[in-house]
Scaffold this active site. Structure first.
Site, PDB file in Angstrom:
ATOM      1  N   ASN A  14      12.628   4.520   5.420  1.00 16.62           N
ATOM      2  CA  ASN A  14      12.172   5.692   4.665  1.00 16.62           C
ATOM      3  C   ASN A  14      11.019   6.291   5.451  1.00 16.62           C
ATOM      4  OD1 ASN A  14      11.149   7.558   2.909  1.00 16.62           O
ATOM      5  ND2 ASN A  14      10.595   6.092   1.291  1.00 16.62           N
ATOM      6  N   TRP A  15      11.323   7.357   6.175  1.00 20.75           N
ATOM      7  CA  TRP A  15      10.299   7.930   7.056  1.00 20.75           C
ATOM      8  C   TRP A  15       9.236   8.702   6.273  1.00 20.75           C
ATOM      9  CZ3 TRP A  15      13.618  10.219  11.710  1.00 20.75           C
ATOM     10  CH2 TRP A  15      14.265   9.153  12.359  1.00 20.75           C
ATOM     11  N   LYS A  16       9.468   8.934   4.998  1.00 20.98           N
ATOM     12  CA  LYS A  16       8.537   9.695   4.144  1.00 20.98           C
ATOM     13  C   LYS A  16       8.196  11.026   4.836  1.00 20.98           C
ATOM     14  CE  LYS A  16       7.098   5.400   2.034  1.00 20.98           C
ATOM     15  NZ  LYS A  16       6.065   4.599   1.383  1.00 20.98           N
ATOM     16  N   HIS A 100      11.789   7.006  -6.083  1.00 21.43           N
ATOM     17  CA  HIS A 100      10.765   6.296  -5.302  1.00 21.43           C
ATOM     18  C   HIS A 100       9.442   6.326  -6.068  1.00 21.43           C
ATOM     19  CE1 HIS A 100       7.906   5.263  -2.180  1.00 21.43           C
ATOM     20  NE2 HIS A 100       8.923   4.668  -1.580  1.00 21.43           N
ATOM     21  N   GLU A 102       6.515   6.882  -5.177  1.00 23.99           N
ATOM     22  CA  GLU A 102       5.626   8.021  -4.905  1.00 23.99           C
ATOM     23  C   GLU A 102       6.049   9.236  -5.716  1.00 23.99           C
ATOM     24  OE1 GLU A 102       6.063   7.578  -0.701  1.00 23.99           O
ATOM     25  OE2 GLU A 102       4.907   5.721  -0.873  1.00 23.99           O
ATOM     26  N   GLU A 172      10.540  -2.247  -5.259  1.00 20.18           N
ATOM     27  CA  GLU A 172       9.340  -1.954  -4.490  1.00 20.18           C
ATOM     28  C   GLU A 172       8.121  -2.069  -5.405  1.00 20.18           C
ATOM     29  OE1 GLU A 172      10.378   0.596  -0.817  1.00 20.18           O
ATOM     30  OE2 GLU A 172      10.038   1.976  -2.457  1.00 20.18           O
ATOM     31  N   GLY A 178       2.636   0.392   1.265  1.00 15.83           N
ATOM     32  CA  GLY A 178       1.634   0.996   2.152  1.00 15.83           C
ATOM     33  C   GLY A 178       0.279   0.322   2.099  1.00 15.83           C
ATOM     34  N   SER A 218       5.502  -2.986   2.442  1.00 17.10           N
ATOM     35  CA  SER A 218       4.839  -3.647   3.570  1.00 17.10           C
ATOM     36  C   SER A 218       5.724  -4.642   4.314  1.00 17.10           C
ATOM     37  CB  SER A 218       3.531  -4.313   3.106  1.00 17.10           C
ATOM     38  OG  SER A 218       2.645  -3.343   2.579  1.00 17.10           O
ATOM     39  N   GLY A 239       8.950   1.471   4.922  1.00 13.60           N
ATOM     40  CA  GLY A 239       8.188   2.701   5.117  1.00 13.60           C
ATOM     41  C   GLY A 239       7.527   2.705   6.485  1.00 13.60           C
ATOM     42  N   GLY A 240       6.250   2.370   6.519  1.00 10.54           N
ATOM     43  CA  GLY A 240       5.445   2.453   7.745  1.00 10.54           C
ATOM     44  C   GLY A 240       6.110   1.857   8.979  1.00 10.54           C
TER      45      GLY A 240
END
Ligand code: 13P
Length: 256
Positions: A14-16, A100, A102, A172, A178, A218, A239-240
């Protein structure tokens, strides 16, 4: 009775709201090249909307699947700024991330709203990746199972057993997204098992055995193998660490 097929793990990036056009193409190329030698895992990447098309082109006929990070529940019309499921299909998406954390927490998306998107995605032939997860306060209050259960119930309301079996769930925990704080393999497995049990209770065990449940929060190359070795963890939503080919492929390599 037909045998239940093995769940193929899905590692999705997930490149966000990250990368630019050039970096997106470079990353997609690197992942596509490495994926040629990988058969035991399904890999997907989820770029921002505006890069879906160039990333699709960069992937060529690679086995790497394309996913979007969100969509509108509406099929078309006067919805300024929105993107429909049909448009995502049109640019070659297989998956769409829905609900998600967010979007739930920063944009106020409710389970009922997410549910309309889940139905629209399935109707258009997309596979939804439905995210659930508790806040730290929920966990500390012993409410994790109740919170993720309500999210599962609300987000996936009205699906037939066949439709549910195709859904990918992503657990998640919000406190792990994150933050560098990863759920322990035992903490994650406990929730994954509980989610599978809820699906089994609501539908049946065959359906529950088919649903892939990813872990997200993470995930890194250093913790992936242990998480992914848990019996009810069927991949990761990253993510990251999905923004660097080396890290993302290190996570993929964690699937045994
Ligand atoms: P991080 O891997 O950066 O914690 O993000 C997880 C996530 O939200 C994936 O959807």
């Amino acid at each position: 009775m037909e045998p239940i097929p093995m769940r193929k793990p899905l590692i999705a990036g997930n490149w966000k709201m990250n990368l630019d056009r050039h970096a997106a193409i470079v990353l997609a190329n690197a992942i596509a090249e490495a994926a040629e030698k990988i058969g035991n895992v399904e890999i997907a990447i989820c770029p921002p909307f505006v890069y879906l098309d160039v990333v699709r082109q960069a992937l060529g006929n690679s086995v790497v699947a394309l996913g979007a990070q969100n969509m509108s529940p509406e099929p078309s019309g006067a919805f300024t700024g929105e993107i429909s499921a049909g448009m995502l299909k049109d640019v070659g998406c297989k998956y769409v991330i829905l609900g998600h954390s967010e979007r739930r927490h920063l944009l106020g998306e409710t389970d009922a709203f997410i549910n309309t998107k889940v139905h629209a995605a399935i109707a258009a032939g997309l596979l939804p990746v439905v995210c659930v997860g508790e806040l730290l306060a929920d966990r500390e209050a012993g409410k994790t199972a109740a919170v993720v259960g309500a999210q599962l119930e609300g987000s996936c309301a009205g699906l037939s057993p066949e439709q549910m079996a195709e859904v990918v769930m992503a657990y998640e925990p919000v406190w792990a997204i994150g933050t560098g704080k990863v759920a322990s393999p035992e903490q994650a497995e406990e929730v994954h098992l509980a989610l599978r049990k809820m699906i089994s209770d609501r539908y049946n065990s065959q359906t529950a055995e088919r649903v892939r449940i990813q872990y997200g929060g993470s995930v890194k190359p250093s913790n992936a193998a242990e998480l992914l070795s848990q019996p009810n963890i069927d991949g990761a939503l990253v993510g990251g660490a999905s923004l660097r080919a080396e890290d993302f492929l290190g996570i993929v390599a964690g699937v045994k």
